[in-house]
Design a protein around this motif. Structure first.
Motif, short mmCIF file in Angstrom:
data_model
loop_
_atom_site.label_atom_id
_atom_site.label_comp_id
_atom_site.label_asym_id
_atom_site.label_seq_id
_atom_site.Cartn_x
_atom_site.Cartn_y
_atom_site.Cartn_z
N ALA A 96 14.17 28.60 3.66
CA ALA A 96 12.71 28.57 3.75
C ALA A 96 12.24 28.80 5.19
CB ALA A 96 12.18 27.24 3.23
N GLY A 97 12.90 28.15 6.15
CA GLY A 97 12.53 28.33 7.54
C GLY A 97 12.75 29.74 8.04
N ALA A 98 13.86 30.35 7.64
CA ALA A 98 14.16 31.72 8.08
C ALA A 98 13.13 32.71 7.55
CB ALA A 98 15.57 32.11 7.62
N THR A 99 12.84 32.62 6.26
CA THR A 99 11.91 33.58 5.66
C THR A 99 10.47 33.36 6.14
OG1 THR A 99 11.73 32.14 3.71
CG2 THR A 99 13.34 33.90 3.62
N MET A 100 10.12 32.11 6.39
CA MET A 100 8.79 31.82 6.93
C MET A 100 8.61 32.46 8.30
SD MET A 100 5.83 30.19 6.98
CE MET A 100 4.67 29.37 8.07
N LEU A 101 9.62 32.34 9.16
CA LEU A 101 9.50 32.88 10.51
C LEU A 101 9.44 34.41 10.50
CD1 LEU A 101 10.59 31.58 13.77
CD2 LEU A 101 11.33 33.91 13.29
N ILE A 102 10.24 35.04 9.65
CA ILE A 102 10.21 36.51 9.57
C ILE A 102 8.82 37.00 9.23
CG2 ILE A 102 11.01 38.45 8.17
CD1 ILE A 102 13.74 37.05 8.01
N GLN A 103 8.18 36.36 8.27
CA GLN A 103 6.84 36.78 7.88
C GLN A 103 5.82 36.45 8.95
OE1 GLN A 103 6.14 35.97 3.39
NE2 GLN A 103 7.77 34.56 3.97
N MET A 104 5.93 35.27 9.57
CA MET A 104 4.95 34.83 10.56
C MET A 104 4.97 35.72 11.80
SD MET A 104 4.60 31.06 12.28
CE MET A 104 6.17 31.24 13.15
N VAL A 105 6.16 36.02 12.33
CA VAL A 105 6.24 36.86 13.52
C VAL A 105 5.72 38.26 13.23
CG1 VAL A 105 7.83 37.92 15.17
CG2 VAL A 105 8.12 35.54 14.53
N ASN A 106 6.04 38.78 12.05
CA ASN A 106 5.56 40.10 11.65
C ASN A 106 4.04 40.15 11.68
OD1 ASN A 106 4.77 42.36 9.97
ND2 ASN A 106 6.90 42.47 9.30
N LEU A 107 3.40 39.17 11.05
CA LEU A 107 1.94 39.16 10.97
C LEU A 107 1.30 38.91 12.33
CD1 LEU A 107 1.61 37.09 7.67
CD2 LEU A 107 1.18 39.54 7.94
N ASN A 108 1.82 37.95 13.10
CA ASN A 108 1.23 37.63 14.41
C ASN A 108 1.33 38.81 15.37
OD1 ASN A 108 0.84 35.14 13.30
ND2 ASN A 108 2.07 34.00 14.79
N SER A 109 2.46 39.49 15.38
CA SER A 109 2.64 40.63 16.28
C SER A 109 1.66 41.74 15.95
CB SER A 109 4.08 41.16 16.18
OG SER A 109 5.02 40.18 16.54
N ARG A 110 1.53 42.04 14.68
CA ARG A 110 0.62 43.11 14.27
C ARG A 110 -0.81 42.75 14.61
NH1 ARG A 110 1.49 45.59 8.48
NH2 ARG A 110 -0.11 46.92 9.40
N LEU A 111 -1.18 41.48 14.47
CA LEU A 111 -2.55 41.08 14.77
C LEU A 111 -2.86 41.25 16.25
CD1 LEU A 111 -5.19 39.69 13.72
CD2 LEU A 111 -4.17 37.55 14.51
N ILE A 112 -1.98 40.77 17.12
CA ILE A 112 -2.22 40.85 18.57
C ILE A 112 -2.28 42.30 19.04
CG2 ILE A 112 -1.16 40.38 20.82
CD1 ILE A 112 -0.29 37.70 19.76
N LEU A 113 -1.43 43.13 18.49
CA LEU A 113 -1.40 44.53 18.89
C LEU A 113 -2.58 45.32 18.32
CD1 LEU A 113 2.44 45.20 18.50
CD2 LEU A 113 1.14 45.05 20.64
N THR A 114 -3.16 44.85 17.24
CA THR A 114 -4.26 45.57 16.60
C THR A 114 -5.61 45.23 17.23
OG1 THR A 114 -3.08 45.63 14.49
CG2 THR A 114 -5.44 46.02 14.41
N MET A 115 -5.80 43.96 17.65
CA MET A 115 -7.10 43.54 18.19
C MET A 115 -7.33 44.12 19.59
SD MET A 115 -8.82 41.69 16.06
CE MET A 115 -10.08 41.14 17.23
N PRO A 116 -8.56 44.58 19.90
CA PRO A 116 -8.89 45.00 21.28
C PRO A 116 -8.75 43.81 22.22
CG PRO A 116 -10.59 45.68 19.71
CD PRO A 116 -9.68 44.75 18.97
N PRO A 117 -8.31 44.03 23.47
CA PRO A 117 -8.06 42.91 24.39
C PRO A 117 -9.24 41.96 24.56
CG PRO A 117 -7.15 44.94 25.28
CD PRO A 117 -7.92 45.33 24.05
N HIS A 118 -10.47 42.48 24.67
CA HIS A 118 -11.60 41.60 24.93
C HIS A 118 -12.06 40.84 23.68
CE1 HIS A 118 -13.54 45.20 23.34
NE2 HIS A 118 -14.63 44.48 23.12
N LEU A 119 -11.54 41.20 22.53
CA LEU A 119 -11.83 40.47 21.29
C LEU A 119 -10.61 39.73 20.76
CD1 LEU A 119 -13.95 43.15 19.36
CD2 LEU A 119 -14.77 41.00 20.28
N ARG A 120 -9.53 39.77 21.52
CA ARG A 120 -8.26 39.24 21.03
C ARG A 120 -8.34 37.74 20.73
NH1 ARG A 120 -4.33 41.49 24.69
NH2 ARG A 120 -4.21 43.27 23.26
N GLY A 121 -8.96 36.99 21.63
CA GLY A 121 -9.06 35.55 21.40
C GLY A 121 -9.79 35.22 20.12
#
Length: 422
Positions: free
Chosen positions: A326-351
């Motif tokens: 459960a921990g392994a699969t949770m982290l794989i999904q979480m890092v995938n989603l978080n990385s895509r979000l940070i890279l997709t948002m414009p810097p001044h709207l990132r927060g």
């Protein structure tokens, strides 16, 4: 180890000195966090409270994010992020110190633990967007996914160390000792924040407008960006499903295994060990699997397998293995989603983008914890885990049917129109 730190290695973000310093301090603070949470959960689980009371305190950790994430996102975009983080750590130091004092005088009631946990959740909610938004100013752009993975792995390494340390301190020093260690860990984070040198840590918006208007701008951008909508929706589903085992772990130790604090610590450590393995597996999988949707589908199937094992497992080894999966699969999904979000948002709207994502996902975590807790009171733990496995299976089927079901491709034209509309 040197191979992991190369330009293509999974730990390459540690080449950036400021991030490496902060990551080290955060690892220690995460150990303190898990010591505090393991202590609180175990005290309540053995004080005669109903299952739902234990999960209420679990929900108090993530619940404040639902209310405070949006103003926290505005603060992260309009103020000095490092200064904001320091103030939040000072509040967390006071919470840990208060719990330590109450433990020393045997006054750790449900009301006291709940109130101070809620306060720590509020401080963490205010710090969350600022921390996520400051990461790109500490590492090179190509190292952002690595930095997010390292932060998640650190949190889960702490999950291995913290509960075990808490179990020992509970036996020999009592709860005041574990809470005191939690407070001291945040002191190290403050020291690290004073030493790092982030670039553009104090963003300034072009227009001086009210916080409400700035919140509305962030919400409107996310509302009009289909890729971000899909990321948020998928994150909400993930956290609601994961709450099934995360909030009920102390009850697995108590009801399914009739164990003590050491058994509970071992179960939490299993989740952490699985998450560390998942973080390494994610970095390796990216080299051979470019379709993020396949990774997410595999993660959901892994979650279904883990909860199925929790539903039928009867011994410590099986249940530890299930929680590791459960921990392994949770982290794989979480890092995938978080990385895509940070890279997709414009810097001044990132927060603000991160804040909206956190409000949605942590809100699902909090409400999911309450729901699974009430269901376990009405039904049984094993039945609840079986229901959780069904939920994960449905998610995997939806992920596999259509690229646009929850994730989808990048809708560039729509996103540009949304941004110009602001």
């Amino acid at each position: 180890m040197r191979k992991f730190l190369t330009s293509s290695g999974p730990l390459r973000a540690l080449q950036d000195t400021s991030f490496a310093l902060l990551a080290g301090a955060l690892l220690i603070s995460y150990v303190g966090v898990w010591m505090r949470e393991a202590t609180s959960a175990w005290i309540l689980a053995n004080a005669g409270y109903h299952n739902s009371a234990v999960t209420v305190v679990q929900a108090a950790v993530s619940g404040p994010t639902l209310l405070l994430a949006l103003p926290a996102g505005v603060l992260a975009d309009r103020s000095d992020r490092r200064r904001l983080l320091i103030w939040c750590q000072l509040v967390l130091i006071l919470v840990g110190a208060a719990l330590a004092v109450l433990g020393a005088v045997n006054q750790l009631s449900f009301a006291a633990i709940f109130t101070l946990t809620l306060l720590s959740g509020a401080a963490a909610a205010l710090a969350g967007p600022a921390f996520e938004a400051i990461v790109p100013s500490l590492v090179q752009p190509r190292n952002i996914p690595s930095a997010i993975a390292i932060s998640s792995i650190s949190f889960n390494i702490a999950r291995i160390i913290g509960p075990g340390a808490a179990g020992l301190l509970l036996l020999y020093g009592g709860p005041s000792a574990t809470y005191a260690c939690n407070a001291f860990a945040y002191v190290l984070v403050v020291a690290a924040l004073l030493l790092i040198s982030p670039t553009n840590s104090a963003p300034r918006l072009d227009r001086q407008v009210s916080m409400w208007t700035e919140q509305r701008i962030g919400i409107r951008y996310v509302w009009k960006s289909r890729p971000i909508q899909r990321l948020v929706a998928r994150g909400m589903v993930l956290y609601a499903c994961a709450a099934c085992y995360l909030s009920l772990t102390p009850l697995i130790a108590r009801d399914l295994l009739a164990g003590d604090s050491k058994v509970y610590s071992l179960l939490l450590s299993s989740i952490g060990a699985g998450s560390v393995i998942g973080g390494i597996a994610y970095s390796l999988a990216q080299r051979v699997m470019t379709d993020d949707r396949k990774l997410l589908r595999a993660g959901a199937l892994g979650g279904a397998l883990a909860l199925s094992l929790l539903a039928i497992g009867s011994n410590l080894i099986t249940l530890c293995a299930a929680l590791a999966i459960a921990g392994a699969t949770m982290l794989i999904q979480m890092v995938n989603l978080n990385s895509r979000l940070i890279l997709t948002m414009p810097p001044h709207l990132r927060g603000r983008g991160i804040a909206i994502y956190m409000a949605a996902t942590f809100g699902c975590m909090a409400s999911g914890s309450l729901l699974w807790g009430m269901l376990s009171d009405a039904l049984s733990l094993r039945t609840v885990f079986a229901l959780g496995a069904i939920c994960y299976t449905i998610v995997a089927l939806v992920d596999g049917q259509s690229p646009k079901a929850l994730m989808g491709g990048h809708d560039a034209d729509h996103e540009i129109a949304a941004y110009e509309d602001l």
